[in-house]
Design an enzyme around this catalytic site. Structure first.
Site, short mmCIF file in Angstrom:
data_model
loop_
_atom_site.label_atom_id
_atom_site.label_comp_id
_atom_site.label_asym_id
_atom_site.label_seq_id
_atom_site.Cartn_x
_atom_site.Cartn_y
_atom_site.Cartn_z
N HIS A 178 0.83 -1.21 0.00
CA HIS A 178 0.00 0.00 0.00
C HIS A 178 0.86 1.26 0.00
O HIS A 178 2.05 1.24 0.34
CB HIS A 178 -0.94 0.00 1.21
CG HIS A 178 -0.23 0.08 2.53
ND1 HIS A 178 0.35 1.24 2.99
CD2 HIS A 178 0.01 -0.85 3.47
CE1 HIS A 178 0.90 1.03 4.18
NE2 HIS A 178 0.72 -0.25 4.49
N GLU A 237 -1.86 -7.02 8.19
CA GLU A 237 -0.47 -6.86 8.59
C GLU A 237 -0.16 -7.69 9.85
O GLU A 237 -1.06 -8.03 10.62
CB GLU A 237 -0.16 -5.38 8.83
CG GLU A 237 1.25 -5.04 9.29
CD GLU A 237 2.36 -5.42 8.31
OE1 GLU A 237 2.54 -6.63 8.04
OE2 GLU A 237 3.07 -4.52 7.84
#
Length: 197
Positions: free
Chosen positions: A9, A79
Site C-alpha cells: 500500500h 499486517e
C-alpha cells in the site's frame, strides 16, 4: 502458471515516521494516494484470475487507485499483529530492549484482541494465502495480485521461496511498490522487486 504480484500500500503518516502499524487503520497520505495511482500503468494489460486485498483501508484504497478492479478483502492479508508495539518505533523499543528484533523476538501481547504474532504465526497466514493463490493460478491463464502490507508481504515472499518466515527480513519493501514472484525451471523466484512507476 502465471505470476504473483505483490503490491504494498501507499504511504501513511506512520510509514513515514516508522511507527509499527497493524490494526490502526490510517488513511493514505496525499503522497500515498499519488503512489497508488502511479501503479495503475504497471498493472494494466494483465489478466488477474485472483485479486485480493487486506481488509484495511490503506490497502483497499491502494487497490482502487491502482486499478485493481474487483479485489476481494482477505482477512489473512492483514499486517503482522504488533501487539503492544502498535504505534511505537523501533528506536523507541530499543530504549528498553536494545537487542530487540521483530524477526527473531516477535512482540509482547497488546490490548484485548491483539495478542501479537510471532514470525511463525504470521507465516501460517501467509501459507494459507499462498494455497489460495496456487489453486487460482493452476485453474486459470492469468496472474494473481495481492495488495497488502510491508512485513506481511515480506513473510509471504519468504514462504513462497521455501524459506522460514523470519527470512522475510531479507526483503526490504517500500510503500507504493509492486514486486513480482515468478518461476524459473519450475522453482519460485523473485522476478522484480520494489518497482515504482
Amino acid at each position: 502458471m502465471g505470476d504473483l504480484l505483490l503490491v504494498r500500500h501507499g504511504e501513511t503518516e506512520w510509514s513515514v515516521s516508522g511507527q509499527h502499524t497493524s490494526w490502526t487503520d490510517l488513511p493514505l497520505t496525499e503522497h500515498g494516494e499519488e503512489q497508488a495511482k502511479s501503479l495503475a500503468p504497471l498493472l494494466s494489460g494483465r489478466t488477474f484470475c485472483l485479486a485480493l486485498t487486506s481488509p484495511l483501508h490503506r490497502a483497499v484504497r491502494t487497490a482502487e487507485l491502482a486499478g485493481v478492479a474487483g479485489a476481494v478483502p482477505e482477512p489473512d492479508l492483514h499486517e503482522w499483529d504488533y501487539g503492544a508495539y502498535e504505534g511505537i518505533t523501533t528506536i523507541e523499543i530499543h530504549r528498553t530492549r536494545p537487542t530487540w528484533d521483530l524477526w527473531t523476538d516477535g512482540v509482547p501481547p497488546g490490548p484485548e484482541g491483539h495478542p501479537g504474532e510471532s514470525p511463525e504465526e504470521t507465516g501460517l497466514r501467509a501459507d494459507r494465502v499462498l494455497s489460495r493463490v496456487d489453486a487460482a493460478l493452476q485453474s486459470c491463464g492469468g496472474d494473481a495480485v495481492l495488495v497488502a502490507h510491508g512485513h506481511f508481504l515480506r513473510v509471504l515472499t519468504a514462504r513462497r521461496l521455501g524459506l522460514p518466515p523470519a527470512e522475510g527480513r531479507l526483503f526490504q519493501l517500500s510503500t507504493g511498490t509492486i514486486s513480482r514472484l515468478s518461476t524459473e525451471h519450475g522453482r519460485p523466484v523473485v522476478a522484480e522487486w520494489n518497482v515504482r512507476a
